[in-house]
Design a protein around this motif. Sequence first.
Motif, PDB file in Angstrom:
ATOM      1  N   ILE A  80      30.059  24.763  -4.457  1.00 37.56           N
ATOM      2  CA  ILE A  80      31.292  24.652  -3.682  1.00 37.56           C
ATOM      3  C   ILE A  80      32.013  26.005  -3.655  1.00 37.56           C
ATOM      4  N   ASN A  81      32.200  26.615  -4.827  1.00 41.31           N
ATOM      5  CA  ASN A  81      32.957  27.859  -4.874  1.00 41.31           C
ATOM      6  C   ASN A  81      32.084  29.105  -4.698  1.00 41.31           C
ATOM      7  N   MET A  82      30.770  28.934  -4.608  1.00 42.73           N
ATOM      8  CA  MET A  82      29.863  30.044  -4.315  1.00 42.73           C
ATOM      9  C   MET A  82      28.624  29.464  -3.656  1.00 42.73           C
ATOM     10  N   TYR A  83      28.174  30.099  -2.592  1.00 44.05           N
ATOM     11  CA  TYR A  83      26.983  29.606  -1.903  1.00 44.05           C
ATOM     12  C   TYR A  83      25.767  29.836  -2.783  1.00 44.05           C
ATOM     13  N   MET A  84      25.050  28.768  -3.075  1.00 44.32           N
ATOM     14  CA  MET A  84      23.849  28.834  -3.905  1.00 44.32           C
ATOM     15  C   MET A  84      22.650  28.188  -3.199  1.00 44.32           C
ATOM     16  N   GLY A  85      22.807  27.852  -1.937  1.00 46.70           N
ATOM     17  CA  GLY A  85      21.755  27.136  -1.235  1.00 46.70           C
ATOM     18  C   GLY A  85      21.737  25.682  -1.688  1.00 46.70           C
ATOM     19  N   ARG A  86      20.658  25.004  -1.399  1.00 44.60           N
ATOM     20  CA  ARG A  86      20.481  23.608  -1.808  1.00 44.60           C
ATOM     21  C   ARG A  86      19.484  23.528  -2.945  1.00 44.60           C
ATOM     22  N   SER A  87      19.848  22.799  -3.987  1.00 43.63           N
ATOM     23  CA  SER A  87      18.923  22.495  -5.079  1.00 43.63           C
ATOM     24  C   SER A  87      18.494  21.044  -4.923  1.00 43.63           C
ATOM     25  N   PHE A 108      17.935  20.910 -11.284  1.00 43.63           N
ATOM     26  CA  PHE A 108      18.047  22.152 -12.027  1.00 43.63           C
ATOM     27  C   PHE A 108      19.043  23.030 -11.287  1.00 43.63           C
ATOM     28  N   LEU A 109      20.063  23.517 -11.984  1.00 44.97           N
ATOM     29  CA  LEU A 109      21.076  24.379 -11.388  1.00 44.97           C
ATOM     30  C   LEU A 109      20.822  25.821 -11.784  1.00 44.97           C
ATOM     31  N   GLY A 110      20.780  26.696 -10.822  1.00 46.83           N
ATOM     32  CA  GLY A 110      20.614  28.114 -11.105  1.00 46.83           C
ATOM     33  C   GLY A 110      21.912  28.725 -11.599  1.00 46.83           C
ATOM     34  N   ALA A 111      21.790  29.808 -12.357  1.00 47.95           N
ATOM     35  CA  ALA A 111      22.970  30.524 -12.845  1.00 47.95           C
ATOM     36  C   ALA A 111      23.409  31.532 -11.785  1.00 47.95           C
ATOM     37  N   CYS A 112      24.676  31.864 -11.831  1.00 47.02           N
ATOM     38  CA  CYS A 112      25.196  32.868 -10.910  1.00 47.02           C
ATOM     39  C   CYS A 112      26.249  33.693 -11.644  1.00 47.02           C
TER      40      CYS A 112
END
Length: 145
Positions: A80-87, A108-112
Amino acid sequence: MLPLSILLLGIFVYVLNSPASKSYQDVQCQIEGRDACTIQQHGEGFVVAFSRIPEVEEEITLKLTYPDSYELREAWVQGINMYMGRSAVLLDSSQKQDGQINSKAMLFLGACSEKNMKWQLVTLFVETASGQELKLFYNFDTQRI
C-alpha cells in the motif's frame, strides 16, 4: 428538451447503479496481528487469519474461511505505502464443512527499504449461482526491527 435531458440522466444513473454494471463490490478489513478479520457481505462471513504475525522474507501461512456458495478465484498481496508488485497467495488445501470452505494458503513478502510496511491481501470470489464477482481487501502491517 428539458424532459428529454432528465430522462437521459435518469437512464444513465440507473445503468450506473444496476447490478450488472457493478461486477466488484469493494470491502476492506484491517488485520491486527494474528486476530481474525471478518468481512460480512450478503449476510455471509469471509474470514482471514494469519497463523502468526506476518514478517517480511518469511513464509506466512493463513486461513481463509468463506461460504461454500462462493469460489475463491484469485488472491494476492500488494504493497500500500510502496509499490512492490503482486505477491501470489498459494492455496495449500481446502475443506468443505457445514456450508463453509476452510482453506489454508501461504505467501511470501519481499523486503524493501521501508521499515514499516502496509500491505493489502486482495481476494477475488465468484458467487457460483450468479457469477457475481466479489473483491475483498484485508489490510495488514509489517515492521522490521
